[in-house]
Enzyme design. Sequence first.
Site, PDB file in Angstrom:
ATOM      1  N   SER A 143       0.879  -1.130   0.023  1.00 41.28           N
ATOM      2  CA  SER A 143       0.034   0.184   0.088  1.00 41.28           C
ATOM      3  C   SER A 143       0.735   1.285   0.136  1.00 41.28           C
ATOM      4  O   SER A 143       1.495   1.466   0.828  1.00 41.28           O
ATOM      5  CB  SER A 143      -0.774   0.082   1.193  1.00 41.28           C
ATOM      6  OG  SER A 143      -1.436   1.118   1.470  1.00 41.28           O
ATOM      7  N   LYS A 169      -1.402  -1.173  -4.168  1.00 36.65           N
ATOM      8  CA  LYS A 169      -2.399  -0.312  -3.922  1.00 36.65           C
ATOM      9  C   LYS A 169      -1.846   1.077  -3.731  1.00 36.65           C
ATOM     10  O   LYS A 169      -0.972   1.285  -2.989  1.00 36.65           O
ATOM     11  CB  LYS A 169      -3.125  -0.826  -2.539  1.00 36.65           C
ATOM     12  CG  LYS A 169      -3.692   0.034  -1.721  1.00 36.65           C
ATOM     13  CD  LYS A 169      -4.582  -0.548  -0.773  1.00 36.65           C
ATOM     14  CE  LYS A 169      -4.456   0.307   0.710  1.00 36.65           C
ATOM     15  NZ  LYS A 169      -5.262  -0.529   1.787  1.00 36.65           N
ATOM     16  N   LYS A 171      -2.902   5.082  -2.644  1.00 36.66           N
ATOM     17  CA  LYS A 171      -3.778   5.953  -1.654  1.00 36.66           C
ATOM     18  C   LYS A 171      -4.061   7.005  -2.843  1.00 36.66           C
ATOM     19  O   LYS A 171      -3.600   7.440  -3.445  1.00 36.66           O
ATOM     20  CB  LYS A 171      -3.334   6.596  -0.624  1.00 36.66           C
ATOM     21  CG  LYS A 171      -2.726   5.539   0.647  1.00 36.66           C
ATOM     22  CD  LYS A 171      -4.278   5.211   1.285  1.00 36.66           C
ATOM     23  CE  LYS A 171      -3.618   4.213   2.243  1.00 36.66           C
ATOM     24  NZ  LYS A 171      -4.907   3.686   2.933  1.00 36.66           N
ATOM     25  N   ASP A 196      -7.241   3.077  -2.817  1.00 36.32           N
ATOM     26  CA  ASP A 196      -7.632   3.337  -1.384  1.00 36.32           C
ATOM     27  C   ASP A 196      -8.000   4.770  -1.044  1.00 36.32           C
ATOM     28  O   ASP A 196      -6.910   5.438  -1.066  1.00 36.32           O
ATOM     29  CB  ASP A 196      -6.940   2.700  -0.405  1.00 36.32           C
ATOM     30  CG  ASP A 196      -7.486   2.815   0.904  1.00 36.32           C
ATOM     31  OD1 ASP A 196      -8.569   3.190   1.194  1.00 36.32           O
ATOM     32  OD2 ASP A 196      -6.749   2.137   2.084  1.00 36.32           O
ATOM     33  N   GLU A 221     -11.053   1.013  -2.731  1.00 34.21           N
ATOM     34  CA  GLU A 221     -11.309   0.736  -1.016  1.00 34.21           C
ATOM     35  C   GLU A 221     -11.917   2.013  -0.479  1.00 34.21           C
ATOM     36  O   GLU A 221     -11.265   3.052  -0.660  1.00 34.21           O
ATOM     37  CB  GLU A 221     -10.005   0.315  -0.626  1.00 34.21           C
ATOM     38  CG  GLU A 221      -9.999  -0.082   0.875  1.00 34.21           C
ATOM     39  CD  GLU A 221      -8.772  -0.637   1.551  1.00 34.21           C
ATOM     40  OE1 GLU A 221      -7.853  -1.108   0.387  1.00 34.21           O
ATOM     41  OE2 GLU A 221      -8.503  -0.608   2.641  1.00 34.21           O
ATOM     42  N   ASP A 246     -13.332  -1.010   4.127  1.00 34.89           N
ATOM     43  CA  ASP A 246     -12.422  -1.104   5.239  1.00 34.89           C
ATOM     44  C   ASP A 246     -13.018  -0.341   6.447  1.00 34.89           C
ATOM     45  O   ASP A 246     -13.613  -0.929   7.307  1.00 34.89           O
ATOM     46  CB  ASP A 246     -10.974  -0.304   4.631  1.00 34.89           C
ATOM     47  CG  ASP A 246      -9.966  -0.388   5.739  1.00 34.89           C
ATOM     48  OD1 ASP A 246     -10.264  -0.771   6.807  1.00 34.89           O
ATOM     49  OD2 ASP A 246      -8.783   0.310   5.400  1.00 34.89           O
ATOM     50  N   LYS A 270      -9.107  -6.440   8.498  1.00 35.49           N
ATOM     51  CA  LYS A 270      -7.964  -6.381   9.321  1.00 35.49           C
ATOM     52  C   LYS A 270      -8.524  -6.844  10.693  1.00 35.49           C
ATOM     53  O   LYS A 270      -9.391  -6.301  11.360  1.00 35.49           O
ATOM     54  CB  LYS A 270      -7.766  -4.708   9.703  1.00 35.49           C
ATOM     55  CG  LYS A 270      -7.346  -4.067   8.320  1.00 35.49           C
ATOM     56  CD  LYS A 270      -7.033  -2.448   8.564  1.00 35.49           C
ATOM     57  CE  LYS A 270      -6.678  -1.773   7.175  1.00 35.49           C
ATOM     58  NZ  LYS A 270      -6.640  -0.558   7.345  1.00 35.49           N
ATOM     59  N   GLY A 296      -3.623  -4.092   6.536  1.00 32.79           N
ATOM     60  CA  GLY A 296      -2.881  -3.797   7.529  1.00 32.79           C
ATOM     61  C   GLY A 296      -2.753  -2.577   8.144  1.00 32.79           C
ATOM     62  O   GLY A 296      -3.626  -1.709   7.489  1.00 32.79           O
TER      63      GLY A 296
HETATM   64  O1  OSB Z   1      -6.572   2.246   4.766  1.00 36.11           O
HETATM   65  O2  OSB Z   1      -5.681   0.195   4.672  1.00 36.11           O
HETATM   66  C1  OSB Z   1      -5.808   1.602   5.197  1.00 36.11           C
HETATM   67  C2  OSB Z   1      -2.599   2.083   7.098  1.00 36.11           C
HETATM   68  C3  OSB Z   1      -2.889   2.637   8.179  1.00 36.11           C
HETATM   69  C4  OSB Z   1      -4.473   2.909   8.187  1.00 36.11           C
HETATM   70  C5  OSB Z   1      -5.139   2.744   7.358  1.00 36.11           C
HETATM   71  C6  OSB Z   1      -4.796   1.897   6.102  1.00 36.11           C
HETATM   72  C7  OSB Z   1      -3.391   1.721   6.071  1.00 36.11           C
HETATM   73  C8  OSB Z   1      -2.790   1.076   4.692  1.00 36.11           C
HETATM   74  C9  OSB Z   1      -1.444   0.533   5.163  1.00 36.11           C
HETATM   75  O3  OSB Z   1      -3.291   1.224   3.856  1.00 36.11           O
HETATM   76  C10 OSB Z   1      -1.482  -1.130   5.147  1.00 36.11           C
HETATM   77  C11 OSB Z   1      -0.110  -1.460   5.496  1.00 36.11           C
HETATM   78  O4  OSB Z   1       0.977  -1.379   4.823  1.00 36.11           O
HETATM   79  O5  OSB Z   1       0.021  -2.131   6.516  1.00 36.11           O
HETATM   80 MG    MG Z   2      -8.016   1.222   3.730  1.00 36.55          MG
END
Ligand code: OSB
Ligand code: MG
Length: 375
Positions: A143, A169, A171, A196, A221, A246, A270, A296
């Site tokens: 991500s 992925k 953001k 996401d 997402e 999520d 998660k 994660g």
């Molecule tokens: O939205 O999935 C999310 C990290 C912190 C809070 C929210 C998110 C995330 C990630 C990172 O997308 C996922 C990772 O690398 O652990």
């Molecule tokens: Mg997310």
Amino acid sequence: MLNLDSEIKKLDLFDIEMPYVHPFRTSFGEETHKQTIIVRIEDVEGNLGWGETSVTDIPSYAYETIKTAWHVQNDFLIPKLKEINRPGMEIREILSGFAPVRGHEFAKSGLESALLSLKAEQDGVSIGKLYGSSKSKIPTGVSIGIQKSVDYLVDRIGEFLERGYKRIKIKIEPGWDIEPIKAIRKAYGDIDLMVDANSAYNLDDIDILKQMDQYGLTMIEQPMAYNDILEHKKLQDQMETAICLDESIHNPKDAILSIEYGCAKIINIKPARVGGYLNAIGIAKELGKGKVWCGGMLETGIGRLHNVFYQAREEFTIPGDTSGSDRYYSDDIIYPAVEVNEKGFIELPKGKGLGALIVEELIQSSSRQVVSHKF
Ligand code: OSB
Ligand code: MG
């Protein structure tokens, strides 16, 4: 049956802070450090269980923070655990004891994961046995946060692809969406790509969101508000691309309802966000292949290993957000760290419990506060 043969003697909470290798920027801001509560449980035989309460200092992704989790664990959940503590107690009985505390899923999950790890140690088995891991390795995804420029993003993605990462992925937020998606497709063709939004859009943005349909994304997402599952339903009805939820999903019922009513086609599970690994296993079993994957929270090695074993279940055919430790930390609190092999897989550690050594000195030296409960 998840009975703990020996009772608990001591429980320690470490409120730690660790610097990230790269800052992580999402639609709600930039993070440079991981704050998390590490849970250490020792039984009367000297077995150790380790868990992670992977929240942050700021209530942006979830309402919980380090301070709320610290309060709920110390003042409600741990006293309950002391009350129940005896040889032979069942982990589900402890979770029922936690149930009168509403919400606070991360706080509960931190303790539950340490109890499950302790159970694996007591039995001398891998935690994968408790989690139903059926694979010896898991495919790796990454991500990637919002970057300073599209070119820089494209270069960073190239590095992960070269290292074998199987799913990318990124953001997104308004103003950082179609342009990076287009550039990634142009540079890398048909890779497994998803986005996401962390709730950065609403139905007024429908035109931009619908444009995303032409890029063959695996999923989008959490585009809409964290507390608005219905709005995701309205969006899914107008889009081809699968919507993935999520931060809207806090428990198995939310997950099942969302899929059953067509509000989303996929759930990012998660375990910490849904109150722990037993709930997370329940969701995976109920929804099955193609509808679930493991997200994660930039976990340290302890939460990361729990997630690795969890997503080695057969339902997980979509690569997760569980990357190698080196993508987050220069020194992880486990040894060996989680590593991605040259084919882009993480191999499950063998050996009992979490299958790695815990670097207690680094946990101690990274701690902002520590509390010790004698049982
Ligand atoms: O939205 O999935 C999310 C990290 C912190 C809070 C929210 C998110 C995330 C990630 C990172 O997308 C996922 C990772 O690398 O652990
Ligand atoms: Mg997310």
